[in-house]
Write a protein that holds these residues in place. Structure first.
Motif, PDB file in Angstrom:
ATOM      1  N   SER A  55      63.343  60.352  25.832  1.00 47.09           N
ATOM      2  CA  SER A  55      63.772  59.016  25.408  1.00 47.09           C
ATOM      3  C   SER A  55      64.230  58.147  26.574  1.00 47.09           C
ATOM      4  CB  SER A  55      64.883  59.108  24.360  1.00 47.09           C
ATOM      5  OG  SER A  55      64.438  59.842  23.236  1.00 47.09           O
ATOM      6  N   ALA A  56      63.747  58.438  27.773  1.00 42.08           N
ATOM      7  CA  ALA A  56      64.120  57.631  28.941  1.00 42.08           C
ATOM      8  C   ALA A  56      63.440  56.276  28.894  1.00 42.08           C
ATOM      9  CB  ALA A  56      63.739  58.368  30.218  1.00 42.08           C
ATOM     10  N   LEU A  57      63.959  55.367  29.694  1.00 42.60           N
ATOM     11  CA  LEU A  57      63.308  54.090  29.961  1.00 42.60           C
ATOM     12  C   LEU A  57      62.750  54.183  31.374  1.00 42.60           C
ATOM     13  CD1 LEU A  57      62.670  51.101  29.297  1.00 42.60           C
ATOM     14  CD2 LEU A  57      64.927  50.531  30.239  1.00 42.60           C
ATOM     15  N   MET A  58      61.434  54.047  31.505  1.00 42.84           N
ATOM     16  CA  MET A  58      60.769  54.205  32.798  1.00 42.84           C
ATOM     17  C   MET A  58      60.293  52.838  33.277  1.00 42.84           C
ATOM     18  SD  MET A  58      57.924  57.094  33.695  1.00 42.84           S
ATOM     19  CE  MET A  58      57.866  57.808  35.338  1.00 42.84           C
ATOM     20  N   VAL A  59      60.708  52.451  34.480  1.00 41.12           N
ATOM     21  CA  VAL A  59      60.458  51.093  34.959  1.00 41.12           C
ATOM     22  C   VAL A  59      59.509  51.126  36.159  1.00 41.12           C
ATOM     23  CG1 VAL A  59      61.487  48.953  35.790  1.00 41.12           C
ATOM     24  CG2 VAL A  59      62.742  50.385  34.151  1.00 41.12           C
ATOM     25  N   PHE A  60      58.406  50.386  36.037  1.00 38.69           N
ATOM     26  CA  PHE A  60      57.363  50.307  37.054  1.00 38.69           C
ATOM     27  C   PHE A  60      57.372  48.930  37.704  1.00 38.69           C
ATOM     28  CE2 PHE A  60      56.120  53.417  33.952  1.00 38.69           C
ATOM     29  CZ  PHE A  60      55.378  54.378  34.603  1.00 38.69           C
ATOM     30  N   ASN A  61      56.902  48.868  38.949  1.00 39.95           N
ATOM     31  CA  ASN A  61      56.722  47.594  39.646  1.00 39.95           C
ATOM     32  C   ASN A  61      55.251  47.205  39.525  1.00 39.95           C
ATOM     33  OD1 ASN A  61      56.700  45.379  41.303  1.00 39.95           O
ATOM     34  ND2 ASN A  61      57.326  46.451  43.158  1.00 39.95           N
ATOM     35  N   ASP A  62      54.978  46.114  38.783  1.00 38.33           N
ATOM     36  CA  ASP A  62      53.581  45.754  38.518  1.00 38.33           C
ATOM     37  C   ASP A  62      53.025  44.716  39.484  1.00 38.33           C
ATOM     38  OD1 ASP A  62      54.814  43.458  37.646  1.00 38.33           O
ATOM     39  OD2 ASP A  62      54.091  43.573  35.572  1.00 38.33           O
ATOM     40  N   THR A  63      53.628  44.599  40.687  1.00 33.97           N
ATOM     41  CA  THR A  63      53.076  43.711  41.700  1.00 33.97           C
ATOM     42  C   THR A  63      51.682  44.178  42.127  1.00 33.97           C
ATOM     43  OG1 THR A  63      53.497  42.648  43.835  1.00 33.97           O
ATOM     44  CG2 THR A  63      54.064  44.972  43.660  1.00 33.97           C
ATOM     45  N   ARG A  64      50.890  43.245  42.587  1.00 38.47           N
ATOM     46  CA  ARG A  64      49.523  43.558  43.017  1.00 38.47           C
ATOM     47  C   ARG A  64      49.353  43.192  44.490  1.00 38.47           C
ATOM     48  NH1 ARG A  64      45.053  44.842  40.354  1.00 38.47           N
ATOM     49  NH2 ARG A  64      43.039  44.456  41.337  1.00 38.47           N
ATOM     50  N   VAL A  65      48.763  44.093  45.255  1.00 41.38           N
ATOM     51  CA  VAL A  65      48.528  43.855  46.680  1.00 41.38           C
ATOM     52  C   VAL A  65      47.390  42.850  46.846  1.00 41.38           C
ATOM     53  CG1 VAL A  65      47.978  44.904  48.906  1.00 41.38           C
ATOM     54  CG2 VAL A  65      49.269  46.208  47.201  1.00 41.38           C
ATOM     55  N   VAL A  66      47.591  41.881  47.716  1.00 44.37           N
ATOM     56  CA  VAL A  66      46.552  40.888  47.989  1.00 44.37           C
ATOM     57  C   VAL A  66      45.908  41.203  49.342  1.00 44.37           C
ATOM     58  CG1 VAL A  66      47.647  39.077  46.616  1.00 44.37           C
ATOM     59  CG2 VAL A  66      48.238  39.298  49.020  1.00 44.37           C
ATOM     60  N   PRO A  67      44.625  40.846  49.503  1.00 42.81           N
ATOM     61  CA  PRO A  67      43.943  41.073  50.792  1.00 42.81           C
ATOM     62  C   PRO A  67      44.414  40.049  51.815  1.00 42.81           C
ATOM     63  CG  PRO A  67      42.446  40.048  49.226  1.00 42.81           C
ATOM     64  CD  PRO A  67      43.706  40.336  48.472  1.00 42.81           C
ATOM     65  N   ALA A  68      45.601  40.278  52.336  1.00 38.48           N
ATOM     66  CA  ALA A  68      46.346  39.254  53.082  1.00 38.48           C
ATOM     67  C   ALA A  68      46.084  39.270  54.581  1.00 38.48           C
ATOM     68  CB  ALA A  68      47.851  39.445  52.829  1.00 38.48           C
ATOM     69  N   ARG A  69      45.225  40.155  55.063  1.00 38.17           N
ATOM     70  CA  ARG A  69      44.971  40.251  56.508  1.00 38.17           C
ATOM     71  C   ARG A  69      43.649  39.538  56.828  1.00 38.17           C
ATOM     72  NH1 ARG A  69      46.151  45.764  57.911  1.00 38.17           N
ATOM     73  NH2 ARG A  69      48.174  45.083  58.732  1.00 38.17           N
ATOM     74  N   LEU A  70      43.746  38.448  57.583  1.00 35.13           N
ATOM     75  CA  LEU A  70      42.588  37.631  57.947  1.00 35.13           C
ATOM     76  C   LEU A  70      42.284  37.788  59.441  1.00 35.13           C
ATOM     77  CD1 LEU A  70      43.810  34.446  56.080  1.00 35.13           C
ATOM     78  CD2 LEU A  70      41.918  35.889  55.335  1.00 35.13           C
ATOM     79  N   HIS A  71      41.002  37.842  59.774  1.00 34.13           N
ATOM     80  CA  HIS A  71      40.594  38.009  61.169  1.00 34.13           C
ATOM     81  C   HIS A  71      39.773  36.803  61.617  1.00 34.13           C
ATOM     82  CE1 HIS A  71      41.939  42.195  61.561  1.00 34.13           C
ATOM     83  NE2 HIS A  71      41.577  42.319  60.296  1.00 34.13           N
ATOM     84  N   PHE A  72      40.216  36.185  62.709  1.00 38.36           N
ATOM     85  CA  PHE A  72      39.534  35.045  63.294  1.00 38.36           C
ATOM     86  C   PHE A  72      39.121  35.394  64.729  1.00 38.36           C
ATOM     87  CE2 PHE A  72      42.318  33.344  60.067  1.00 38.36           C
ATOM     88  CZ  PHE A  72      41.597  32.294  59.484  1.00 38.36           C
ATOM     89  N   ARG A  73      38.156  34.614  65.248  1.00 35.51           N
ATOM     90  CA  ARG A  73      37.790  34.745  66.661  1.00 35.51           C
ATOM     91  C   ARG A  73      37.796  33.360  67.290  1.00 35.51           C
ATOM     92  NH1 ARG A  73      32.511  37.916  68.824  1.00 35.51           N
ATOM     93  NH2 ARG A  73      33.867  39.673  68.311  1.00 35.51           N
ATOM     94  N   ARG A  74      38.546  33.235  68.380  1.00 37.39           N
ATOM     95  CA  ARG A  74      38.583  31.968  69.114  1.00 37.39           C
ATOM     96  C   ARG A  74      37.277  31.768  69.888  1.00 37.39           C
ATOM     97  NH1 ARG A  74      43.886  29.522  71.441  1.00 37.39           N
ATOM     98  NH2 ARG A  74      42.650  27.795  70.649  1.00 37.39           N
ATOM     99  N   LYS A  75      37.041  30.534  70.310  1.00 35.11           N
ATOM    100  CA  LYS A  75      35.831  30.248  71.083  1.00 35.11           C
ATOM    101  C   LYS A  75      35.824  31.011  72.399  1.00 35.11           C
ATOM    102  CE  LYS A  75      35.177  25.701  69.015  1.00 35.11           C
ATOM    103  NZ  LYS A  75      35.137  24.224  69.230  1.00 35.11           N
ATOM    104  N   THR A  76      37.003  31.407  72.862  1.00 35.43           N
ATOM    105  CA  THR A  76      37.101  32.198  74.095  1.00 35.43           C
ATOM    106  C   THR A  76      36.683  33.647  73.865  1.00 35.43           C
ATOM    107  OG1 THR A  76      39.402  32.758  73.597  1.00 35.43           O
ATOM    108  CG2 THR A  76      39.006  30.774  74.901  1.00 35.43           C
ATOM    109  N   GLY A  77      36.515  34.017  72.590  1.00 32.85           N
ATOM    110  CA  GLY A  77      36.178  35.397  72.247  1.00 32.85           C
ATOM    111  C   GLY A  77      37.362  36.223  71.811  1.00 32.85           C
ATOM    112  N   ALA A  78      38.575  35.694  71.948  1.00 34.50           N
ATOM    113  CA  ALA A  78      39.781  36.438  71.574  1.00 34.50           C
ATOM    114  C   ALA A  78      39.864  36.618  70.064  1.00 34.50           C
ATOM    115  CB  ALA A  78      41.017  35.703  72.075  1.00 34.50           C
ATOM    116  N   HIS A  79      40.199  37.830  69.635  1.00 40.53           N
ATOM    117  CA  HIS A  79      40.389  38.121  68.215  1.00 40.53           C
ATOM    118  C   HIS A  79      41.839  37.825  67.830  1.00 40.53           C
ATOM    119  CE1 HIS A  79      36.521  40.132  67.326  1.00 40.53           C
ATOM    120  NE2 HIS A  79      36.560  40.470  68.608  1.00 40.53           N
TER     121      HIS A  79
END
Length: 409
Positions: A55-79
């Motif tokens: 008869s416990a109360l079980m509590v979950f975290n229903d947050t969702r992970v977002v694809p939050a990592r973005l990769h760009f390349r400068r005109k100099t070639g730097a990532h």
């Protein structure tokens, strides 16, 4: 009184080979360590429905992970890596994810010394995305994103971003991470790290929990990149705790109040759920004394004695929601849970095995009355896998509601 603790006292030898770099083929086939009354025993995670208090109360975290990592390349070639942490304009997560042309986020900048000014471009067949650095403080910056397709920012991240798996895995994000670095019940977008205690649950396990008469409920705390930050100072009092926003419903507050009044055990799935639930007491006290705070301060649990019962604090929050005609409470928390903390809501905890000298080890130690080494020594000696994709544990607090109920208190 704020506890005088030194982080080196919460160290253990974790070698690279003990870190689970990939999840097991079946979520619920991981090992499960159970700690209760100073004793440790071994199970498989699929056994957990039969190990939970009735008869416990079980509590979950229903947050969702977002694809939050973005990769760009400068005109100099730097990532340049741009890792979205939290929205700035609009500041509300849902509004930011719904934005269809531009939004601004607080970000971690990878290879920051190569991006001091200018605009980064990322061109895909579906859209063109630009990132403009508005301000920067070391590796953290404020970045304005603009795109031309009219789609919401949530879709932009799906097209352009990667799931930000933890750096200690030592590898790039792979296709399997899109599914496995996400709980089955993940619902509300906003986290940049998974609440990893929930990764073990399967539909079968959840169904068996329901059949045992254990009630399930949800909170939502968006897990920030601060969860990866080590404690860099020996004196824990000097460690600044990161802020994480959370949402709880009025219905859950009612359930928690009734659990407190009737000694019904509350089981938290994950340290994020613990932080959310235990923060509610201090939010309620503030509501009684001066009004609902914007954030729960880091050291507020230790700075004074509190005279209010848990039910009184929760009742104050319920009354506040009723006055404001609100169905849910949205706050932020910075609390740090360390030995000396008084738990007022959570009686049992499902959690993975955490990094040495971390705030999460401090939380586990506080929860089990300081006996964390018994747990971790057993896990190290018995082949348990560690960290996000590793094995799990079910920990019972020594003075939990289950114990009180069994003693007729």
């Amino acid at each position: 009184m704020i506890p005088d603790l030194h982080i080196e006292d919460y160290s253990y030898p974790l070698t690279d080979e003990r870190i689970a770099k990939y999840p097991l083929p079946e979520r619920d086939s991981s090992k499960l360590l159970v700690y209760q009354d100073g004793a440790v025993s071994d199970y498989t995670f699929s056994d957990i429905p039969g190990l939970l208090p009735k008869s416990a109360l079980m509590v979950f975290n229903d947050t969702r992970v977002v694809p939050a990592r973005l990769h760009f390349r400068r005109k100099t070639g730097a990532h340049i890596e741009v890792f979205c942490l939290e929205p700035v304009e609009p500041a509300d997560y849902n509004l930011s994810f719904s934005s269809c042309s531009e939004c601004t986020w607080k970000c971690v900048i990878g290879n920051a010394k190569r991006w001091k000014d200018g605009i980064l471009d990322l061109n895909l067949p579906e859209l063109s995305l630009t990132a403009e650095l508005l301000s920067r403080d070391s590796r953290t910056g404020t970045v304005r994103f603009r795109w031309d397709s009219g789609i919401p920012f949530s879709r932009v991240l799906e097209l352009c971003g990667n799931i930000p798996i933890p750096p200690y895995l030592g590898r790039d994000t792979e296709a399997l991470d899109i599914e496995r670095y996400q709980t089955l019940y993940a619902r509300i977008r906003g986290s940049v790290a998974a609440p990893t205690a929930g990764l073990h649950f399967t539909d079968r396990v959840l169904s068996e929990i329901d059949s045992k008469g254990i009630e399930r409920a949800e909170v939502c705390l968006h897990v920030g990149a601060g969860t990866f930050l080590p404690v860099k100072t020996s004196d824990v009092r000097e460690h600044p705790m990161h802020r994480e926003p959370f949402i709880v419903t009025r219905a859950l507050l009612e359930k928690l109040k009734n659990s407190s009044l009737n000694s019904r055990p509350v089981v938290a799935v994950g340290t994020t759920s613990v932080r959310t639930l235990e923060s509610l007491y201090y939010a309620g006290v503030s509501c009684i004394e001066k009004g609902v705070p914007e954030d729960i301060a880091q050291w507020s649990p230790y700075e004074r004695e509190y005279q209010y019962s848990t039910a009184e604090a929760l009742d104050a929050l319920i009354a506040y929601l009723d006055r404001e005609s609100l169905d849910s409470l949205s706050l932020g928390t910075r609390i740090i849970i360390v030995p000396g903390f008084t738990f007022r809501i959570v009686d049992a905890l499902v959690t993975n095995f955490h990094q040495s000298e971390s705030t999460l080890i401090l939380l586990v130690s506080a929860f089990v009355g300081g006996d964390w080494r018994t747990i971790y020594d057993h896990a190290l000696s018995n082949g348990y896998r560690f960290l996000s994709y590793g094995d799990s544990s079910l920990l019972f607090r020594p003075d939990s509601a289950q114990t009180k109920a069994a003693d007729g208190q």
